[in-house]
Design an enzyme around this catalytic site. Structure first.
Site, PDB file in Angstrom:
ATOM      1  N   CYS A 145       0.817  -1.228   0.000  1.00 51.13           N
ATOM      2  CA  CYS A 145       0.000   0.000   0.000  1.00 51.13           C
ATOM      3  C   CYS A 145       0.848   1.274   0.000  1.00 51.13           C
ATOM      4  O   CYS A 145       0.333   2.365  -0.230  1.00 51.13           O
ATOM      5  CB  CYS A 145      -0.954   0.008   1.190  1.00 51.13           C
ATOM      6  SG  CYS A 145      -2.120  -1.351   1.158  1.00 51.13           S
TER       7      CYS A 145
ATOM      8  N   HIS B 213      -2.728   7.468   3.006  1.00 51.60           N
ATOM      9  CA  HIS B 213      -3.269   6.234   2.425  1.00 51.60           C
ATOM     10  C   HIS B 213      -4.669   5.999   2.992  1.00 51.60           C
ATOM     11  O   HIS B 213      -4.904   6.133   4.191  1.00 51.60           O
ATOM     12  CB  HIS B 213      -2.333   5.076   2.773  1.00 51.60           C
ATOM     13  CG  HIS B 213      -2.887   3.737   2.415  1.00 51.60           C
ATOM     14  ND1 HIS B 213      -3.448   3.474   1.187  1.00 51.60           N
ATOM     15  CD2 HIS B 213      -2.975   2.580   3.137  1.00 51.60           C
ATOM     16  CE1 HIS B 213      -3.848   2.217   1.168  1.00 51.60           C
ATOM     17  NE2 HIS B 213      -3.586   1.658   2.331  1.00 51.60           N
TER      18      HIS B 213
ATOM     19  N   ASN C 253     -10.089   0.479   0.627  1.00 50.70           N
ATOM     20  CA  ASN C 253      -8.631   0.522   0.529  1.00 50.70           C
ATOM     21  C   ASN C 253      -8.212  -0.060  -0.824  1.00 50.70           C
ATOM     22  O   ASN C 253      -8.350  -1.262  -1.057  1.00 50.70           O
ATOM     23  CB  ASN C 253      -8.042  -0.303   1.687  1.00 50.70           C
ATOM     24  CG  ASN C 253      -6.517  -0.302   1.689  1.00 50.70           C
ATOM     25  OD1 ASN C 253      -5.893   0.130   0.725  1.00 50.70           O
ATOM     26  ND2 ASN C 253      -5.932  -0.805   2.761  1.00 50.70           N
TER      27      ASN C 253
HETATM   28  C1  LIG Z   1      -9.376  -4.718  10.591  1.00 51.66           C
HETATM   29  C2  LIG Z   1     -10.017  -3.844  11.665  1.00 51.66           C
HETATM   30  C3  LIG Z   1     -11.103  -2.986  11.053  1.00 51.66           C
HETATM   31  C4  LIG Z   1     -10.644  -4.762  12.712  1.00 51.66           C
HETATM   32  O1  LIG Z   1     -11.170  -3.974  13.754  1.00 51.66           O
HETATM   33  P1  LIG Z   1     -10.881  -4.385  15.255  1.00 51.66           P
HETATM   34  O2  LIG Z   1     -11.581  -3.400  16.095  1.00 51.66           O
HETATM   35  O3  LIG Z   1      -9.381  -4.491  15.414  1.00 51.66           O
HETATM   36  O4  LIG Z   1     -11.597  -5.762  15.341  1.00 51.66           O
HETATM   37  P2  LIG Z   1     -11.036  -7.191  15.808  1.00 51.66           P
HETATM   38  O5  LIG Z   1     -10.104  -7.727  14.761  1.00 51.66           O
HETATM   39  O6  LIG Z   1     -10.529  -7.059  17.210  1.00 51.66           O
HETATM   40  O7  LIG Z   1     -12.352  -8.022  15.812  1.00 51.66           O
HETATM   41  C5  LIG Z   1     -13.424  -7.688  16.674  1.00 51.66           C
HETATM   42  C6  LIG Z   1     -14.554  -8.643  16.406  1.00 51.66           C
HETATM   43  O8  LIG Z   1     -15.145  -8.322  15.128  1.00 51.66           O
HETATM   44  C7  LIG Z   1     -15.230  -9.534  14.356  1.00 51.66           C
HETATM   45  N1  LIG Z   1     -15.132  -9.168  12.932  1.00 51.66           N
HETATM   46  C8  LIG Z   1     -14.027  -9.109  12.155  1.00 51.66           C
HETATM   47  N2  LIG Z   1     -14.387  -8.734  10.916  1.00 51.66           N
HETATM   48  C9  LIG Z   1     -15.717  -8.549  10.930  1.00 51.66           C
HETATM   49  C10 LIG Z   1     -16.647  -8.157   9.946  1.00 51.66           C
HETATM   50  N3  LIG Z   1     -16.292  -7.857   8.683  1.00 51.66           N
HETATM   51  N4  LIG Z   1     -17.937  -8.068  10.302  1.00 51.66           N
HETATM   52  C11 LIG Z   1     -18.346  -8.349  11.568  1.00 51.66           C
HETATM   53  N5  LIG Z   1     -17.513  -8.724  12.532  1.00 51.66           N
HETATM   54  C12 LIG Z   1     -16.205  -8.819  12.217  1.00 51.66           C
HETATM   55  C13 LIG Z   1     -14.084 -10.390  14.851  1.00 51.66           C
HETATM   56  O9  LIG Z   1     -14.319 -11.729  14.556  1.00 51.66           O
HETATM   57  C14 LIG Z   1     -14.117 -10.111  16.324  1.00 51.66           C
HETATM   58  O10 LIG Z   1     -15.136 -10.871  16.893  1.00 51.66           O
HETATM   59  P3  LIG Z   1     -14.968 -11.493  18.366  1.00 51.66           P
HETATM   60  O11 LIG Z   1     -14.838 -10.304  19.284  1.00 51.66           O
HETATM   61  O12 LIG Z   1     -16.236 -12.262  18.553  1.00 51.66           O
HETATM   62  O13 LIG Z   1     -13.742 -12.331  18.324  1.00 51.66           O
HETATM   63  C15 LIG Z   1      -8.935  -2.935  12.339  1.00 51.66           C
HETATM   64  O14 LIG Z   1      -8.061  -3.716  13.134  1.00 51.66           O
HETATM   65  C16 LIG Z   1      -8.162  -2.155  11.347  1.00 51.66           C
HETATM   66  O15 LIG Z   1      -8.700  -1.307  10.669  1.00 51.66           O
HETATM   67  N6  LIG Z   1      -6.840  -2.371  11.228  1.00 51.66           N
HETATM   68  C17 LIG Z   1      -6.054  -1.728  10.250  1.00 51.66           C
HETATM   69  C18 LIG Z   1      -6.268  -2.427   8.945  1.00 51.66           C
HETATM   70  C19 LIG Z   1      -5.677  -1.691   7.776  1.00 51.66           C
HETATM   71  O16 LIG Z   1      -5.792  -0.509   7.697  1.00 51.66           O
HETATM   72  N7  LIG Z   1      -5.072  -2.448   6.879  1.00 51.66           N
HETATM   73  C20 LIG Z   1      -4.509  -1.964   5.690  1.00 51.66           C
HETATM   74  C21 LIG Z   1      -3.247  -1.234   5.948  1.00 51.66           C
HETATM   75  S1  LIG Z   1      -2.460  -0.881   4.470  1.00 51.66           S
END
Ligand SMILES: CC(C)(COP(=O)(O)OP(=O)(O)OC[C@H]1O[C@@H](n2cnc3c(N)ncnc32)[C@H](O)[C@@H]1OP(=O)(O)O)[C@@H](O)C(=O)NCCC(=O)NCCS
Length: 331
Positions: free
Chosen positions: A125, A258, A288
């Site tokens: 990215c 980004h 993204n």
């Molecule tokens: C990916 C992201 C949105 C996840 O959010 P989060 O608050 O960290 O969520 P978690 O991974 O802790 O998951 C929380 C819960 O949501 C659930 N979950 C994950 N994806 C889900 C979705 N699409 N829909 C519903 N629930 C979802 C998980 O299973 C978890 O459930 P649990 O509590 O029962 O185990 C976040 O971590 C993020 O934005 N990270 C950066 C990602 C990024 O920018 N990547 C590209 C960089 S170039």
């Protein structure tokens, strides 16, 4: 920027272009599709955690080079520079049409940019800020005068549509800049950085070996680690490029980080003490798009009149590798 005799040579953005596939997929429509395969998600979850409301997805017959060429044609028209006058083409992508020839060589041929050297650049990215910084090095060292840089991704190809924690986050698209040597204005300072020791937090490990795919062909991500590291390095590199150019962050007109997650962008704004209205936001509409996200966002703000000649714009990338970089540009 480089001093040659008494003249400063800058790398100036003289044209921008973008391309989005025609298929728009809303969160609701994606959630419905995933539910039909037993995977639960919702518009509420996706919007609250990421700010994403929809994404554009390319059909089977649209590949990365096609999108790259379309965005490049728009950028070339905007710049008034002919394809035959381009010295170098850099395509930033993690989803090249094939291993080789490079997507950049395919683009070169389709544009009839006969004089250009062409290569792909892979920094996930962060690819577009890496391409911008690389192009600046070619221009400031006088190895190239006119450079076409493109970020193009068919990211949907490398998503596991059974993994709700990643498949809702990404989209397809392309964006391009035409850059030229200028004595007036352009990139004031830039930096690119990597930390390979945390490469496992975001990766696609798959590769071909003896006719078979080894490793995973899909994106794997530790979302929380990516989130924390992204905010940290974006803040540090924003401060670094502004310090290098002796520019106070409060004097930057527009911030184009980004477009991965609205919460990353808002946290960055708070840490830099910059108000939300100075950030160009397209993650809600494009999701993204990896290396394409920055030129796509830039082009939206250029076309709607927000970014004007003379503005100071801070462009920032972050992504797999782990990689990141920033460029402070006078438009
Ligand atoms: C990916 C992201 C949105 C996840 O959010 P989060 O608050 O960290 O969520 P978690 O991974 O802790 O998951 C929380 C819960 O949501 C659930 N979950 C994950 N994806 C889900 C979705 N699409 N829909 C519903 N629930 C979802 C998980 O299973 C978890 O459930 P649990 O509590 O029962 O185990 C976040 O971590 C993020 O934005 N990270 C950066 C990602 C990024 O920018 N990547 C590209 C960089 S170039």
């Amino acid at each position: 920027m480089q001093t040659l005799g008494s003249f400063m040579i800058y790398t100036r953005i003289v044209g921008s272009g973008s391309f989005l596939p025609t298929t728009v997929v809303s969160n609701n429509s994606l959630a419905k599709d995933l539910l039909s395969r037993g995977i639960h998600t919702s518009d509420d979850w996706i919007v609250q955690r990421t700010g994403i409301k929809q994404r554009y997805l390319a059909k089977d017959d649209i590949n990365t080079s096609y999108m790259a060429v379309e965005s490049a044609k728009m950028a070339l028209t905007d710049s008034g520079i002919n394809a035959s006058d381009i010295d170098l083409i850099i395509v930033a992508t993690s989803t090249p049409d094939c291993i080789f020839p490079s997507t950049a060589c395919i683009v070169q041929s389709k544009l009839n940019a006969n004089r250009a050297a062409a290569f792909d650049l892979q920094a996930a990215c962060s690819g577009f800020v890496y391409a911008l910084s690389t192009a600046e090095s070619f221009i400031c060292s006088k190895k190239a005068k006119n450079v076409l840089i493109i970020g193009s991704e068919k990211f949907s190809r490398i998503l596991d549509w059974n993994d709700r924690s990643t498949c809702v986050l990404f989209g397809d698209g392309a964006g391009a800049f035409v850059l030229t040597a200028s004595y007036d204005c352009g990139i004031l300072s830039s930096c690119i950085s990597s930390d390979g020791s945390i490469s496992d937090i975001l990766s696609v490990s798959g590769h071909f070996e003896k006719g078979e795919i080894k490793g995973s062909p899909f994106v794997k991500m530790d979302g929380q680690s990516v989130f924390k590291n992204a905010v940290k390095v974006l803040e540090e590199s924003a401060r670094a490029v502004c310090n290098k150019a002796c520019v106070d962050i409060s004097n930057v007109n527009w911030f184009i980080p980004h477009q991965a997650n609205i919460r990353i962008i808002k946290m960055l704004g708070r840490r830099l003490n910059v108000s939300d209205d100075k950030f160009i936001i397209t993650v809600d509409k494009h999701a993204n798009t990896s290396a394409a996200s920055i030129p796509l966002a830039f082009n939206v703000a250029r076309l709607d009149g927000r970014i004007k000649n003379g503005d100071l714009v801070l462009i920032q990338g972050v992504g797999g590798g782990f990689t990141w970089g920033s460029s402070l540009v006078r438009i």
